[in-house]
Design an enzyme around this catalytic site. Structure first.
Site, PDB file in Angstrom:
ATOM      1  N   ALA A  70       0.855  -1.200   0.000  1.00  0.00           N
ATOM      2  CA  ALA A  70       0.000   0.000   0.000  1.00  0.00           C
ATOM      3  C   ALA A  70       0.879   1.234   0.000  1.00  0.00           C
ATOM      4  CB  ALA A  70      -0.870  -0.013   1.248  1.00  0.00           C
ATOM      5  N   PRO A 116      50.854  30.543  15.437  1.00  0.00           N
ATOM      6  CA  PRO A 116      51.600  29.728  16.389  1.00  0.00           C
ATOM      7  C   PRO A 116      51.239  28.246  16.402  1.00  0.00           C
ATOM      8  CG  PRO A 116      49.956  31.041  17.510  1.00  0.00           C
ATOM      9  CD  PRO A 116      49.900  31.446  16.077  1.00  0.00           C
ATOM     10  N   ASP A 162      57.716  25.224   6.641  1.00  0.00           N
ATOM     11  CA  ASP A 162      58.647  24.862   7.717  1.00  0.00           C
ATOM     12  C   ASP A 162      58.186  23.614   8.433  1.00  0.00           C
ATOM     13  OD1 ASP A 162      60.080  27.035   7.264  1.00  0.00           O
ATOM     14  OD2 ASP A 162      59.463  28.165   9.045  1.00  0.00           O
ATOM     15  N   LYS A 172      64.289  23.439   8.418  1.00  0.00           N
ATOM     16  CA  LYS A 172      65.697  23.287   8.796  1.00  0.00           C
ATOM     17  C   LYS A 172      65.773  22.253   9.902  1.00  0.00           C
ATOM     18  CE  LYS A 172      66.700  28.060   7.721  1.00  0.00           C
ATOM     19  NZ  LYS A 172      65.336  28.607   7.523  1.00  0.00           N
ATOM     20  N   GLY A 186      55.946  29.230  10.371  1.00  0.00           N
ATOM     21  CA  GLY A 186      55.254  29.303  11.653  1.00  0.00           C
ATOM     22  C   GLY A 186      55.238  30.746  12.142  1.00  0.00           C
ATOM     23  N   GLY A 187      54.212  31.110  12.882  1.00  0.00           N
ATOM     24  CA  GLY A 187      54.149  32.452  13.462  1.00  0.00           C
ATOM     25  C   GLY A 187      54.031  33.503  12.385  1.00  0.00           C
ATOM     26  N   ASP A 188      54.897  34.506  12.475  1.00  0.00           N
ATOM     27  CA  ASP A 188      54.950  35.552  11.455  1.00  0.00           C
ATOM     28  C   ASP A 188      56.175  35.283  10.571  1.00  0.00           C
ATOM     29  OD1 ASP A 188      54.041  38.592  10.832  1.00  0.00           O
ATOM     30  OD2 ASP A 188      56.203  38.324  10.566  1.00  0.00           O
ATOM     31  N   THR A 207      52.670  35.980  15.709  1.00  0.00           N
ATOM     32  CA  THR A 207      53.963  35.440  16.113  1.00  0.00           C
ATOM     33  C   THR A 207      53.844  34.689  17.450  1.00  0.00           C
ATOM     34  OG1 THR A 207      56.296  35.967  16.373  1.00  0.00           O
ATOM     35  CG2 THR A 207      54.732  37.530  17.342  1.00  0.00           C
ATOM     36  N   ALA A 208      54.784  33.750  17.673  1.00  0.00           N
ATOM     37  CA  ALA A 208      54.684  32.876  18.849  1.00  0.00           C
ATOM     38  C   ALA A 208      54.533  33.664  20.148  1.00  0.00           C
ATOM     39  CB  ALA A 208      55.909  31.973  18.916  1.00  0.00           C
ATOM     40  N   MET A 239      63.356  30.143  20.540  1.00  0.00           N
ATOM     41  CA  MET A 239      64.414  29.181  20.204  1.00  0.00           C
ATOM     42  C   MET A 239      65.365  28.924  21.370  1.00  0.00           C
ATOM     43  SD  MET A 239      65.246  30.351  16.313  1.00  0.00           S
ATOM     44  CE  MET A 239      65.063  32.108  16.600  1.00  0.00           C
TER      45      MET A 239
END
Ligand code: SAH
Length: 483
Positions: free
Chosen positions: A57, A239, A262, A284, A316-318, A346-347, A395
């Site tokens: 149906a 960051p 990077d 690097k 990374g960052g700026d 930036t970080a 760093m």
């Protein structure tokens, strides 16, 4: 053999492969004759499918469709032989046993089956979708959270205005002309991007169809967008947290041909790149030959840009803070390569915000100095001794105790508050707080890894407050305090 053996093992964690099926003129069997079946049948008819329905149906709407000859009906019970010649089957009955029988029979014949509201039995899922003419956006949660999918669909409904349908229709109608005018895929892509970045979407949104068509014709008549001028964009990836990318950075990632990135740039950011973009890790390595690496980056930028590609140099960052961005810019200018810079968070700024630290809080600091760990030893006293200067040291992860000793030797107070933020803004973030004198012990006890940022100064005490509260809230072992 159990009935389930017809299925491949179900891996609820395996992502589904999205497909848009062309069902135009193709046979589809729908089992069930109620309201749910009707919704499915309507969507299938919209896609041009030749629908046969298995139900004794039919509810009134389906009945109407059957009377009009839009669908065929089998009144007798489901029989696997009804699957012969069928491309897709939809089990939409409210009888789970019947639905399972349909799914089993379909699996045995390698026919895809969608079982309504039953992710486990379905070998294809029907997504929530938003449609603007030929443009369709489909949302699936693998059946895990249909309500979430619907919510998203509602958001998309609001976001994607009706003119996108007209835009897609225009492109579809002009496809052959565009193809012969710009035969090379690169040219074609640039042409579409020029159109989309120009006035065409706005004119269509405003309902100015004649002007939109005239605009399109004028653009089509223009010379092909030059394919030989490549470019390099230095882009800051922020960051770590992908949500901290700028809109411009996101756009650059989505239009790039080549991305030289990077090691600091994480997979979740790279996931946002254009699918066809070539990704090259030019990071690097610690102890590697940095000059050779930098020369390689320069020559890759040059080579790809000269081949007419859009290169994104993603850092990374700026890109201009503690990178070789400045040298890269000089190099590109010297070689006449068009270039642009898209800044990133930036970080120091990202990590400070993440830890609740106001780097230049006027009650404690009159400035902030960004330093590299390597340079701390060669700075003069005035640069580091003043208690009202916040230091943000990049760093330095591997030499925190040497940095602390040098700063104290240079006249910075031994009890100056400091904080180490490892993997700032990322889920695996760690925050260590203490005083400068305590830093060597902290670093030894917690084995700090790069990337990590050291902040020294009264303002770092703010992290203690913020992070203590956080520790109480989460009970997470991400924060350690020496005090
Ligand atoms: N151009 C980058 C800095 C590159 S130097 C920027 O503007 O941020 C690399 C250093 O940045 C790392 O050794 C670390 O000190 C810092 N860094 C980058 N990302 C970080 C993060 N998520 N958490 C902590 N420190 C970070």
């Amino acid at each position: 053999m159990t009935p389930m053996s017809a299925y491949p093992p179900s891996h609820a964690s395996t992502p589904l492969f999205p497909l848009f099926a062309d069902l135009d003129g193709r046979a589809v069997l729908v089992v069930g004759g109620g309201k749910v079946a009707r919704r499915k049948v309507e969507a299938l008819l919209e896609a041009g499918a030749a629908v046969t329905i298995v139900a004794a149906a039919l509810e009134p709407g389906l009945n109407q469709l059957a009377l009009l000859g839009c669908i065929r009906q089998h009144r007798n019970a489901f029989d696997p032989a009804q699957l012969d010649g069928v491309w897709l089957v939809v089990a939409a009955s409210d009888d789970r046993r019947l639905n399972r029988e349909v799914a089993d029979a379909a699996a045995a014949r390698r026919i895809f089956a969608n079982v309504v509201d039953d992710a486990e039995l379905s070998s294809v899922h029907a997504p929530a979708r938003v449609r603007r003419g030929h443009l369709q956006v489909a949302v699936s949660t693998r059946g895990a959270a249909p309500v979430l999918a619907r919510r998203l669909r509602e958001r998309l409904e609001a976001e994607l205005d009706e003119s996108l349908g007209a835009l897609t229709a225009l492109f579809a109608a002009q496809r052959a002309r565009i193809g012969s005018r710009f035969p090379r895929p690169g040219q074609r892509r640039r042409f579409f991007e020029r159109l989309l970045d120009g006035d065409l979407p706005r004119l269509l949104r405003a309902g100015e169809h004649d002007r939109a068509h005239a605009y399109f014709e004028a653009e089509l008549a223009q010379d092909p967008p030059a394919a030989t001028t490549g470019s390099v964009t230095l882009v800051g990836a922020g960051p770590g947290d992908p949500a901290l990318l700028t809109l411009k950075a996101l756009r650059a990632l989505q239009t790039a041909d080549v991305i030289l990135h990077d090691r600091l740039v994480g997979p979740r950011v790279l996931d946002l790149a254009r699918r066809d973009a070539e990704l090259v890790n030019v990071g690097k390595r610690v102890g590697g030959d940095h000059r050779a690496t930098q020369n390689r980056i320069h020559s890759l930028m040059l080579q790809h840009a000269r081949a007419g590609r859009r290169v994104v140099r993603l850092q990374g960052g700026d890109p201009l803070v503690f990178g070789r961005g400045g040298e890269e810019l000089d190099f590109l200018h010297a070689h006449g390569i068009p270039c642009e810079v898209i800044p990133g968070i930036t970080a120091a700024l990202g990590c400070a915000a993440d830890a609740g630290i106001a780097l230049t809080d006027r009650r404690h600091a009159r400035g902030v100095t960004l330093l590299s760990g390597r340079d701390v030893a060669t700075l003069d006293r005035a640069a580091v001794a003043a208690a009202d200067r916040t230091l943000a040291i990049y760093m330095g992860a591997g030499e925190l105790d040497a940095i602390a000793r040098t700063l104290i030797a240079h006249g910075r107070a031994a009890n100056a508050p400091c904080v180490v933020i490892e993997n700032g803004t990322l889920p695996e973030r760690r925050i260590l707080t203490g005083t400068l004198a305590e830093l060597p012990a902290l670093a030894r006890a917690h084995v700090v890894h790069a990337p990590a940022l050291l902040i020294v100064g009264e303002v770092a005490a703010g992290a203690r407050r913020a992070t203590r509260a956080e520790r109480c809230r989460n009970g997470a072992p991400t924060v350690a305090c020496a005090a």
